[in-house]
Design an enzyme around this catalytic site. Structure first.
Site, mmCIF file in Angstrom:
data_model
loop_
_atom_site.group_PDB
_atom_site.id
_atom_site.type_symbol
_atom_site.label_atom_id
_atom_site.label_comp_id
_atom_site.label_asym_id
_atom_site.label_seq_id
_atom_site.Cartn_x
_atom_site.Cartn_y
_atom_site.Cartn_z
ATOM 1 N N ASP A 69 0.637 -1.124 -0.059
ATOM 2 C CA ASP A 69 -0.053 -0.076 0.162
ATOM 3 C C ASP A 69 0.883 1.329 0.071
ATOM 4 O OD1 ASP A 69 -2.357 1.454 -0.003
ATOM 5 O OD2 ASP A 69 -2.720 1.385 2.091
ATOM 6 N N HIS A 79 3.021 3.388 -9.121
ATOM 7 C CA HIS A 79 3.008 1.938 -9.107
ATOM 8 C C HIS A 79 4.310 1.404 -10.080
ATOM 9 C CE1 HIS A 79 -0.861 1.929 -7.727
ATOM 10 N NE2 HIS A 79 -1.534 2.735 -8.711
ATOM 11 N N LEU A 115 11.876 -20.521 -3.883
ATOM 12 C CA LEU A 115 10.714 -19.626 -3.331
ATOM 13 C C LEU A 115 9.647 -19.783 -4.334
ATOM 14 C CD1 LEU A 115 9.907 -17.025 -1.501
ATOM 15 C CD2 LEU A 115 10.807 -15.669 -3.605
#
Ligand code: FPP
Length: 232
Positions: A2, A19, A113
């Site tokens: 956020d 962004h 991962l």
């Protein structure tokens, strides 16, 4: 993740620049996860509610996902990262869906991962689709109502084979879960950072992991019981 919009506004830039800067933090956090031996990292990239944003912002985000997927795939392979997208992908363009499926396919044997990107995801949506799947199995007499327990629900959620998250990190100063992995976060430790997502770098992530390592997780037990179990 956020705070992209606010980070941009503070600098007099359009939200979309926030962004783009946020994508750099994604790279830093993924690389730090590999270095620290994190097994599963889930990033909340686009919620079911984000469709309500201005069309230009939604389009830019889609374009950013597409470009990032295309550009980063080699790096994911290099770091042995398996990519998985969770959420209702049916609302995305055919092109994006194809590219996502291809990236999942190419990385499917990587195991250092697991990087899960939640896109058009909502925790309530996830529980709803799991319950609907169960209802169908009961209707088709493949399952008895009394066989529906917590495990049966958990097994039908989006990331059923991943463990429940140990740590939830939210940047941007808000202290909310905002419909993220609702079922899976029942015992997750929460960590809130005032940094905006584009400012959240490898060191900030490490600070969150260090904070987590000092917590005592009791899962309903007393502190004494947990200590006794740790000593056993
Ligand atoms: C929330 O900030 C962030 C988003 C809705 C998008 C997250 C996307 C990225 C970090 C881009 C790259 C991601 C991937 C997976 C390649 P906000 O816009 O709600 O910020 P605000 O609260 O300050 O307005």
């Amino acid at each position: 993740m956020d705070g992209n919009g606010r980070w941009a506004r503070q600098r007099g830039l359009p939200r979309t620049q926030g962004h783009r800067a946020g994508a750099r933090s994604v790279r830093a956090v993924v690389e730090q996860s590999v270095r620290c031996g994190i097994e599963v990292l889930t990033l909340f990239a686009f919620s079911s509610e984000n469709w309500r944003r201005p069309q230009t912002e939604v389009s830019l985000l889609m374009e950013l996902f597409l470009n990032t997927l295309r550009v980063e795939i080699n790096r994911l392979m290099e770091h042995d990262v398996r990519l998985r997208i969770i959420g209702d992908l049916s609302a995305f363009s055919e092109k994006l869906q194809r590219q996502v499926r291809e990236a999942e396919r190419v990385t499917r044997n990587n195991s250092t991962l697991i990087l899960q990107i939640a896109a058009n995801y909502g925790g309530r949506w996830d529980i709803t689709q799991a319950v609907r799947a169960l209802a169908l199995e009961v209707a088709e007499q493949r399952l008895l109502p009394e066989q529906i327990d917590e495990q049966a629900i958990a097994a039908r959620l989006s990331c059923a084979d991943a463990p429940d998250p140990d740590l939830f990190i939210r940047t941007g100063g808000e202290k909310r879960i905002s419909n993220f992995l609702l079922w899976q976060c029942a015992y997750t430790e929460l960590y809130f950072s005032d940094l905006m997502w584009p400012e959240f770098d490898g060191d900030a992530y490490l600070a969150a992991l260090n904070d987590f390592s000092r917590r005592q997780r009791r899962f309903g037990l007393t502190g004494e019981q947990v200590n006794a179990l740790a000593e056993a």
